[in-house]
Design a protein around this motif. Structure first.
Motif, PDB file in Angstrom:
ATOM      1  N   ILE A 265       0.839  -1.203   0.000  1.00 38.46           N
ATOM      2  CA  ILE A 265       0.000   0.000   0.000  1.00 38.46           C
ATOM      3  C   ILE A 265       0.870   1.248   0.000  1.00 38.46           C
ATOM      4  O   ILE A 265       0.590   2.225  -0.711  1.00 38.46           O
ATOM      5  N   GLY A 266       1.940   1.237   0.786  1.00 38.62           N
ATOM      6  CA  GLY A 266       2.790   2.418   0.899  1.00 38.62           C
ATOM      7  C   GLY A 266       3.374   2.871  -0.419  1.00 38.62           C
ATOM      8  O   GLY A 266       3.345   4.065  -0.752  1.00 38.62           O
ATOM      9  N   THR A 267       3.891   1.933  -1.213  1.00 43.74           N
ATOM     10  CA  THR A 267       4.505   2.320  -2.492  1.00 43.74           C
ATOM     11  C   THR A 267       3.478   2.869  -3.465  1.00 43.74           C
ATOM     12  O   THR A 267       3.724   3.882  -4.140  1.00 43.74           O
ATOM     13  N   GLN A 268       2.316   2.246  -3.533  1.00 46.91           N
ATOM     14  CA  GLN A 268       1.308   2.719  -4.483  1.00 46.91           C
ATOM     15  C   GLN A 268       0.666   4.036  -4.036  1.00 46.91           C
ATOM     16  O   GLN A 268       0.350   4.887  -4.866  1.00 46.91           O
ATOM     17  N   LYS A 269       0.505   4.210  -2.740  1.00 43.39           N
ATOM     18  CA  LYS A 269      -0.008   5.488  -2.255  1.00 43.39           C
ATOM     19  C   LYS A 269       1.001   6.595  -2.549  1.00 43.39           C
ATOM     20  O   LYS A 269       0.631   7.701  -2.961  1.00 43.39           O
ATOM     21  N   TRP A 270       2.264   6.308  -2.327  1.00 42.74           N
ATOM     22  CA  TRP A 270       3.346   7.264  -2.615  1.00 42.74           C
ATOM     23  C   TRP A 270       3.323   7.671  -4.084  1.00 42.74           C
ATOM     24  O   TRP A 270       3.388   8.859  -4.419  1.00 42.74           O
ATOM     25  N   LEU A 271       3.194   6.703  -4.982  1.00 42.04           N
ATOM     26  CA  LEU A 271       3.128   7.016  -6.411  1.00 42.04           C
ATOM     27  C   LEU A 271       1.907   7.871  -6.725  1.00 42.04           C
ATOM     28  O   LEU A 271       1.978   8.805  -7.525  1.00 42.04           O
ATOM     29  N   ALA A 272       0.780   7.562  -6.086  1.00 44.30           N
ATOM     30  CA  ALA A 272      -0.463   8.288  -6.376  1.00 44.30           C
ATOM     31  C   ALA A 272      -0.431   9.707  -5.816  1.00 44.30           C
ATOM     32  O   ALA A 272      -1.170  10.566  -6.298  1.00 44.30           O
ATOM     33  N   LEU A 273       0.391   9.975  -4.817  1.00 45.44           N
ATOM     34  CA  LEU A 273       0.460  11.305  -4.219  1.00 45.44           C
ATOM     35  C   LEU A 273       1.316  12.282  -5.019  1.00 45.44           C
ATOM     36  O   LEU A 273       1.324  13.479  -4.715  1.00 45.44           O
ATOM     37  N   TYR A 274       2.040  11.831  -6.003  1.00 44.48           N
ATOM     38  CA  TYR A 274       2.804  12.729  -6.868  1.00 44.48           C
ATOM     39  C   TYR A 274       1.860  13.730  -7.525  1.00 44.48           C
ATOM     40  O   TYR A 274       0.809  13.332  -8.005  1.00 44.48           O
ATOM     41  N   PRO A 275       2.170  15.046  -7.566  1.00 38.06           N
ATOM     42  CA  PRO A 275       3.319  15.755  -7.028  1.00 38.06           C
ATOM     43  C   PRO A 275       3.015  16.465  -5.694  1.00 38.06           C
ATOM     44  O   PRO A 275       3.488  17.571  -5.460  1.00 38.06           O
ATOM     45  N   GLN A 276       2.217  15.838  -4.856  1.00 33.44           N
ATOM     46  CA  GLN A 276       1.905  16.411  -3.550  1.00 33.44           C
ATOM     47  C   GLN A 276       3.066  16.123  -2.600  1.00 33.44           C
ATOM     48  O   GLN A 276       3.004  15.210  -1.785  1.00 33.44           O
ATOM     49  N   GLY A 277       4.124  16.910  -2.730  1.00 33.68           N
ATOM     50  CA  GLY A 277       5.351  16.606  -2.013  1.00 33.68           C
ATOM     51  C   GLY A 277       5.173  16.503  -0.514  1.00 33.68           C
ATOM     52  O   GLY A 277       5.704  15.586   0.122  1.00 33.68           O
ATOM     53  N   PHE A 278       4.418  17.427   0.089  1.00 34.68           N
ATOM     54  CA  PHE A 278       4.279  17.410   1.537  1.00 34.68           C
ATOM     55  C   PHE A 278       3.563  16.151   2.017  1.00 34.68           C
ATOM     56  O   PHE A 278       4.026  15.470   2.935  1.00 34.68           O
ATOM     57  N   GLN A 279       2.420  15.823   1.397  1.00 32.96           N
ATOM     58  CA  GLN A 279       1.687  14.639   1.833  1.00 32.96           C
ATOM     59  C   GLN A 279       2.489  13.356   1.593  1.00 32.96           C
ATOM     60  O   GLN A 279       2.463  12.425   2.412  1.00 32.96           O
ATOM     61  N   ALA A 280       3.207  13.284   0.487  1.00 34.83           N
ATOM     62  CA  ALA A 280       4.019  12.106   0.213  1.00 34.83           C
ATOM     63  C   ALA A 280       5.160  11.979   1.218  1.00 34.83           C
ATOM     64  O   ALA A 280       5.498  10.872   1.658  1.00 34.83           O
ATOM     65  N   TRP A 281       5.761  13.105   1.595  1.00 35.18           N
ATOM     66  CA  TRP A 281       6.823  13.088   2.613  1.00 35.18           C
ATOM     67  C   TRP A 281       6.256  12.629   3.958  1.00 35.18           C
ATOM     68  O   TRP A 281       6.851  11.771   4.624  1.00 35.18           O
ATOM     69  N   PHE A 282       5.108  13.164   4.355  1.00 38.85           N
ATOM     70  CA  PHE A 282       4.515  12.766   5.631  1.00 38.85           C
ATOM     71  C   PHE A 282       4.238  11.255   5.649  1.00 38.85           C
ATOM     72  O   PHE A 282       4.469  10.579   6.655  1.00 38.85           O
ATOM     73  N   GLU A 283       3.735  10.732   4.546  1.00 46.59           N
ATOM     74  CA  GLU A 283       3.420   9.304   4.491  1.00 46.59           C
ATOM     75  C   GLU A 283       4.685   8.448   4.437  1.00 46.59           C
ATOM     76  O   GLU A 283       4.717   7.342   4.971  1.00 46.59           O
TER      77      GLU A 283
END
Length: 495
Positions: free
Chosen positions: A407-425
């Motif tokens: 889940i973490g890797t796919q959520k990270w990919l889906a959060l692009y380019p939301q840098g802040f939310q991707a960093w928090f996750e």
């Protein structure tokens, strides 16, 4: 209107409010929305929305800080940021903009409406302001830890507010959101103009409120699992259920309302796609790769730049050797994403994996991937077929025993380019590639911050002016978080 003095904005006094000409969409405007004109709730709302999105998607804040810490990008022309040397001017801008403009405008809406209580639409206006206020305060708390909250906007000339504990802030924000989604009344008007995100649609704001509750709950799930479970199970059915419901701020191709990091105003050579992102997407033949990135101008190839690699290394190639952010990512009409449907689905996938009663984890996980694929296909008017999506999902199947990484890797990919939310996750989930192999790398040329010992900053340090202009409260906050260092873990990622 009698203007009040803003108590807090990094020791900056404000006697004016951000305001904007009356509008429903940004393309109705031909003027700078950061210049004060008159003060009405709709003007304040637009100013709050735009000022927040401008700083969260600026190349200076999102690009040099958040997109680096999410390890989506690596510094090309300027590498020290990838090595965790924080530009204090960029840091100050996050703090001052979100307090001085975004939050100040939202607080002013609520204050201004006190004299209009009971009039049609006023309760909805206040609820919308409270929902946006909760979104901004969560970003600040997740970026810094302890922050000014209860004292931030008291009507006083004192500019030395105390900092509140982020767990207490979360509790207050959750209580606020749960109250405001009940107050919203679709039979009443709200903002007839000025709302760029939802054009005043009350039901859309209600769904966003429920969705933000899911974001807060999953962020705190390891620190407070029972409370997180209670919130998610109570609100998931009222959250986003399709891409069209997501919250975003639509920029337009006209000055001064273009997406803040666009290459129409000037060529952008500051960033390259990191090998972390590019190699992982290439290995999966991810159909989003040609959207997220552009191939190198030399060789027309998708070549990533190793993260944090100094240009003084003789093996380092010239800028044109590496892939750069995609055309859409630098488009003047790129929307500023507040929250997406795909994020909701990944939250629910994790919640189900943790045993919460929200449905099937594999179904939510699959829905999250599909939602992200369709979002980018629709936004860029490209075709990503169902067969392509299904073939992709077959390469990254849900695995209950490895849910954190899957889940973490796919959520990270889906959060692009939301840098802040991707960093928090990234810092919260501490995920790796499915199967457990490392995904992220330490800066290739070494870290410039000795406090960052686990490969990624967990927070930003407080702006330097706080150390002198609000010293007593700064000292107390620095002690409370465990030291004012980027390597200090926040309350929700100490597990």
């Amino acid at each position: 209107m009698t203007k009040t003095i803003l108590k807090y904005s990094g020791a900056l006094l404000l006697t004016v409010s951000l305001a904007i000409s009356s509008c429903t969409k940004l393309d109705d405007m031909n003027r700078d929305p950061t210049k004060p004109t008159t003060t009405e709730p709709q003007y304040l709302l637009t100013g709050a929305q735009k000022s927040a999105m401008d700083v969260l998607y600026s190349g200076l804040q999102n690009g040099y800080i958040a997109m680096h810490y999410a390890q989506f990008w690596s510094g090309n022309a300027r590498v020290a940021d990838s090595q965790y040397q924080l530009d204090q001017g960029n840091n100050n801008t996050i703090w001052n903009t979100l307090y001085s403009y975004s939050l100040h405008n939202l607080d002013a809406i609520i204050t201004m409406n006190q004299s209009k209580a009971g009039q049609p639409g006023v309760a909805n206006q206040n609820a919308i302001a409270h929902i946006m206020r909760a979104w901004v305060f969560q970003i600040l708390a997740d970026t810094y830890g302890n922050i000014p909250y209860t004292d931030a906007f008291k009507n006083t000339t004192d500019i030395t507010p105390k900092y509140d504990d982020p767990q207490a802030i979360y509790k207050s924000l959750i209580d606020t959101l749960e109250a405001q989604v009940k107050i919203l009344d679709a039979s009443q008007t709200s903002f007839n103009t000025g709302d760029i995100i939802y054009s005043g649609d009350v039901e859309s704001w209600r769904r966003l409120g429920h969705s933000l509750l899911l974001r807060m709950a999953i962020r705190m799930v390891d620190a407070s699992p029972e409370k997180a479970k209670q919130i998610i199970e109570a609100h998931y059915q009222q959250a986003f259920t399709e891409n069209s419901q997501g919250a975003q701020f639509q920029y337009v191709d006209a000055l001064p309302n273009r997406y803040p990091q666009n290459d129409e105003d000037r060529p952008i050579i500051d960033f390259a796609i990191s090998t972390t992102l590019l190699d992982y997407m290439k290995g999966l033949e991810d159909p989003r790769l040609p959207i997220y990135a552009r191939p190198s101008t030399t060789g027309n190839e998708f070549v990533g730049l190793p993260y944090g690699w100094t240009t003084s290394d003789p093996q380092h190639q010239t800028d044109d050797h590496y892939a750069s952010p995609g055309k859409q990512i630098y488009s003047p009409t790129m929307p500023g994403i507040l929250m997406s449907y795909s994020e909701v689905e990944f939250i629910l996938a994790e919640a189900a994996a943790r045993g919460m009663n929200v449905g099937d984890a594999a179904t939510h996980y699959t829905n999250g991937i599909k939602a992200s694929m369709h979002y980018w296909a629709d936004l860029t008017k490209t075709t990503i077929s169902d067969d392509t999506i299904n073939a992709y999902i077959a390469k990254v199947p849900y695995a209950a025993a490895d849910w954190r990484n899957v889940i973490g890797t796919q959520k990270w990919l889906a959060l692009y380019p939301q840098g802040f939310q991707a960093w928090f996750e990234r810092t919260r989930l501490k995920f790796k590639k499915p199967g457990g192999q490392p995904l992220f790398m330490a800066p290739k040329s070494g870290s410039l911050d000795a406090s960052v010992t686990e490969g990624v900053p967990y927070r930003l340090t407080y702006p330097l002016p706080e150390q002198t202009q609000n010293k007593a409260n700064y000292d107390a906050a620095a002690s409370a978080v465990g030291g004012d260092f980027k390597g200090t873990k926040l309350w929700y990622n100490k597990f």
